[in-house]
Design a protein around this motif. Structure first.
Motif, PDB file in Angstrom:
ATOM      1  N   SER A 253       0.838  -1.207   0.000  1.00 58.49           N
ATOM      2  CA  SER A 253       0.000   0.000   0.000  1.00 58.49           C
ATOM      3  C   SER A 253       0.868   1.250   0.000  1.00 58.49           C
ATOM      4  CB  SER A 253      -0.913   0.009   1.235  1.00 58.49           C
ATOM      5  OG  SER A 253      -1.857  -1.035   1.182  1.00 58.49           O
ATOM      6  N   LEU A 254       1.941   1.228   0.755  1.00 53.73           N
ATOM      7  CA  LEU A 254       2.823   2.377   0.849  1.00 53.73           C
ATOM      8  C   LEU A 254       3.549   2.631  -0.468  1.00 53.73           C
ATOM      9  CD1 LEU A 254       3.885   4.542   2.749  1.00 53.73           C
ATOM     10  CD2 LEU A 254       5.608   2.906   3.558  1.00 53.73           C
ATOM     11  N   ILE A 255       3.986   1.564  -1.120  1.00 46.17           N
ATOM     12  CA  ILE A 255       4.653   1.711  -2.421  1.00 46.17           C
ATOM     13  C   ILE A 255       3.680   2.269  -3.453  1.00 46.17           C
ATOM     14  CG2 ILE A 255       5.774   0.481  -4.322  1.00 46.17           C
ATOM     15  CD1 ILE A 255       6.884  -1.486  -2.219  1.00 46.17           C
ATOM     16  N   ASN A 256       2.459   1.735  -3.474  1.00 47.25           N
ATOM     17  CA  ASN A 256       1.448   2.259  -4.398  1.00 47.25           C
ATOM     18  C   ASN A 256       1.111   3.712  -4.078  1.00 47.25           C
ATOM     19  OD1 ASN A 256       0.545   0.419  -6.479  1.00 47.25           O
ATOM     20  ND2 ASN A 256      -0.069  -0.954  -4.829  1.00 47.25           N
ATOM     21  N   ASN A 257       1.135   4.062  -2.806  1.00 49.82           N
ATOM     22  CA  ASN A 257       0.907   5.444  -2.394  1.00 49.82           C
ATOM     23  C   ASN A 257       1.963   6.354  -3.007  1.00 49.82           C
ATOM     24  OD1 ASN A 257       0.826   7.893  -0.685  1.00 49.82           O
ATOM     25  ND2 ASN A 257      -0.612   6.703   0.541  1.00 49.82           N
ATOM     26  N   SER A 258       3.206   5.911  -2.985  1.00 47.72           N
ATOM     27  CA  SER A 258       4.285   6.707  -3.594  1.00 47.72           C
ATOM     28  C   SER A 258       4.090   6.835  -5.099  1.00 47.72           C
ATOM     29  CB  SER A 258       5.646   6.072  -3.293  1.00 47.72           C
ATOM     30  OG  SER A 258       5.876   4.924  -4.090  1.00 47.72           O
ATOM     31  N   MET A 259       3.590   5.767  -5.718  1.00 54.31           N
ATOM     32  CA  MET A 259       3.323   5.804  -7.159  1.00 54.31           C
ATOM     33  C   MET A 259       2.267   6.859  -7.501  1.00 54.31           C
ATOM     34  SD  MET A 259       5.089   3.343  -8.793  1.00 54.31           S
ATOM     35  CE  MET A 259       4.079   2.951 -10.199  1.00 54.31           C
ATOM     36  N   ARG A 260       1.243   6.951  -6.671  1.00 55.18           N
ATOM     37  CA  ARG A 260       0.189   7.939  -6.923  1.00 55.18           C
ATOM     38  C   ARG A 260       0.732   9.366  -6.795  1.00 55.18           C
ATOM     39  NH1 ARG A 260      -2.556   4.084  -3.940  1.00 55.18           N
ATOM     40  NH2 ARG A 260      -2.545   5.334  -2.027  1.00 55.18           N
ATOM     41  N   ARG A 261       1.599   9.583  -5.804  1.00 55.25           N
ATOM     42  CA  ARG A 261       2.185  10.924  -5.662  1.00 55.25           C
ATOM     43  C   ARG A 261       3.067  11.240  -6.876  1.00 55.25           C
ATOM     44  NH1 ARG A 261      -0.699  10.027  -1.963  1.00 55.25           N
ATOM     45  NH2 ARG A 261      -2.059  10.633  -3.675  1.00 55.25           N
ATOM     46  N   SER A 262       3.736  10.232  -7.401  1.00 56.91           N
ATOM     47  CA  SER A 262       4.554  10.447  -8.596  1.00 56.91           C
ATOM     48  C   SER A 262       3.697  10.806  -9.796  1.00 56.91           C
ATOM     49  CB  SER A 262       5.373   9.182  -8.892  1.00 56.91           C
ATOM     50  OG  SER A 262       6.056   9.289 -10.126  1.00 56.91           O
ATOM     51  N   GLU A 263       2.534  10.147  -9.929  1.00 60.78           N
ATOM     52  CA  GLU A 263       1.620  10.455 -11.028  1.00 60.78           C
ATOM     53  C   GLU A 263       1.151  11.904 -10.977  1.00 60.78           C
ATOM     54  OE1 GLU A 263      -1.547   7.677 -10.630  1.00 60.78           O
ATOM     55  OE2 GLU A 263      -0.301   5.927 -11.077  1.00 60.78           O
ATOM     56  N   GLU A 264       1.157  12.475  -9.767  1.00 64.25           N
ATOM     57  CA  GLU A 264       0.765  13.872  -9.586  1.00 64.25           C
ATOM     58  C   GLU A 264       1.968  14.811  -9.671  1.00 64.25           C
ATOM     59  OE1 GLU A 264      -1.067  13.719  -5.775  1.00 64.25           O
ATOM     60  OE2 GLU A 264      -2.707  12.423  -6.444  1.00 64.25           O
ATOM     61  N   PHE A 265       3.152  14.248 -10.025  1.00 64.12           N
ATOM     62  CA  PHE A 265       4.401  15.006 -10.155  1.00 64.12           C
ATOM     63  C   PHE A 265       4.882  15.558  -8.817  1.00 64.12           C
ATOM     64  CE2 PHE A 265       1.810  15.605 -14.031  1.00 64.12           C
ATOM     65  CZ  PHE A 265       2.560  14.845 -14.907  1.00 64.12           C
ATOM     66  N   LYS A 266       4.471  14.927  -7.726  1.00 61.46           N
ATOM     67  CA  LYS A 266       4.916  15.323  -6.387  1.00 61.46           C
ATOM     68  C   LYS A 266       6.052  14.390  -5.967  1.00 61.46           C
ATOM     69  CE  LYS A 266       0.256  16.874  -5.153  1.00 61.46           C
ATOM     70  NZ  LYS A 266      -0.932  16.632  -4.298  1.00 61.46           N
TER      71      LYS A 266
END
Length: 430
Positions: A268-281
């Motif tokens: 879940s934490l890794i996927n969370n980081s992926m979502r922030r990356s998709e937002e360019f954060k």
């Protein structure tokens, strides 16, 4: 309190009487006058072509006939539309006027009613669309049409209830916002749904679940997601993904296996980081990857009955850790406890002959460079901004270590990947 004023928007055509242009304009003026007389607005905005503007003059005459007046600039205004058969031009003209009333004058509160009966088909379609988009009252004039047109004296004002169309538009927007991880926006948009046939309760539970999960509140996420009826029509595109996600959250909440629970949390934490990356954060995303890296070591240490927040020397000796390494750890004992961080976690795993520890040592230079960048990030201890390249390199390290941590990690990552209505991107990332 703001004064409430009724503003009537009206499209103006050229009439349909084939006998003469004058008769046609007068006939149309009578119909428009009927609406104005019945509605009694504070102000009228006519949207007319150059050819149809003369009709408005006949409306003035009808007011004079009734011992009243209808004065341009006070009672009404004319907005000319040159491209009466261009949908975008018509829509933008109405929209601009809406903005003037809705946002330009803070002293008054306007109720805008839009009458799209007259005008070209394009003018009418654009006004109906604009009214739907901005949730304005829409009206049209009906009556006896036995002669083809509404007969004089039979006119009635019909309020057009477009809530079903508007609700479908809102649902389309919520799908887009959901896929963009804007879950709070989805929750807010549910307030605008009025159609009782739309399963608002399931949708609200869905959005609240993913909002909580995105904030790593697993219990709240699980409690909401288990109340979602994935078989509802609105969720048909993601029902299988919802079931996978529910299974993942169920394992986090209920699994008796500590390792399984921890692996799902890591995923879940890794996927969370992926979502922030998709937002360019990227700073935010790498902060989550750093925590993932820590968690990988901590999960592996539990297999040796070791806890990085309180290392027991007796347990180290049971696992044949060298006296030299234990002596180094004793130097950082504080308040009676040995607490170690990310680097020492992996070095201890290496001492234990663990594959994760070996990988860390073999890639020590690269990992230290990435963690140094993270430490200099604006979200850690510095002022630097991280890049997509930094994220990709860090993600590669974390994924390699997580795959070594557990042979089923790819499955865990897929089951904790958030459902998306449009799931065409990044479908094969793991």
């Amino acid at each position: 309190m703001k004064r409430k004023e009724v503003i009537l928007f009206m499209t103006v055509g050229t009439g349909t009487n084939l006998n003469s242009n004058e008769e046609s304009s007068k006939d149309l003026a009578q119909k428009l006058f009927y609406t104005i007389d019945k509605m009694r607005p504070n102000h009228v905005v006519f949207f007319a072509s150059d050819k149809s503007k003369e009709t408005i003059g006949y409306i003035e005459d009808l007011f004079v006939r009734d011992n009243d007046e209808f004065i341009e600039g006070e009672d009404y205004q004319i907005v000319e539309i040159t491209a009466i058969d261009d949908l975008n031009t018509c829509f933008e003209t109405y929209e601009q006027k809406l903005w003037e009333f809705d946002y330009a004058d803070n002293e008054k509160d306007y109720q805008i009613i839009m009458d799209y009966t007259s005008g070209t088909k394009t003018m009418s379609a654009a006004m109906a669309s604009c009214g739907m988009f901005y949730s304005k009252d829409l009206i049209s004039i009906g009556g006896d049409r036995s002669t083809g047109e509404v007969s004089r004296g039979t006119e009635i004002i019909n309020y057009q209830n477009i809530y079903k169309i508007h609700d479908k538009f809102v649902l389309t927007r919520t799908r887009y916002n959901f896929d963009a991880n804007r879950f709070m926006a989805c929750i807010d948009m549910m307030n605008y749904i009025v159609d009782l046939n739309i399963h608002k309760e399931s949708l609200l539970h869905l959005f609240k679940s993913y909002y909580a999960w995105d904030n790593m509140d697993f219990e709240e996420a699980y409690n909401h997601l288990r109340k979602v009826d994935a078989n509802q029509m609105e969720l048909n595109d993601i029902k299988n993904d919802i079931k996978f996600n529910l299974k993942a959250l169920g394992n986090i909440m209920n699994s008796k296996s500590v390792n399984l629970k921890n692996c799902y949390i890591l995923a879940s934490l890794i996927n969370n980081s992926m979502r922030r990356s998709e937002e360019f954060k990227y700073d935010d995303a790498i902060a989550r990857l750093y925590r993932s890296l820590e968690l990988i070591a901590q999960i592996e240490l539990t297999k040796y009955n070791l806890k990085s927040s309180d290392i027991k020397v007796s347990t180290l000796k049971e696992n044949n850790v060298s006296d030299e390494f234990i002596a180094e750890l004793e130097k950082i004992r504080e308040d009676g406890k040995i607490r170690i961080g990310l680097e020492k976690d992996f070095l201890l795993l290496n001492e234990l002959g663990n594959e994760l520890g070996k990988y860390y040592v073999e890639n020590n230079s690269k990992i230290k460079n990435l963690t140094k960048k993270r430490n200099n990030s604006i979200l850690a201890h510095g002022l630097d901004s991280l890049t997509e390249k930094d994220f990709d390199e860090f993600l590669d390290i974390v994924l390699n270590l997580s795959y070594t941590l557990d042979k089923d990690m790819k499955k865990f990552l897929k089951q904790t990947k958030f459902a998306k209505f449009d799931n065409t991107e990044n479908s094969n990332i793991f």
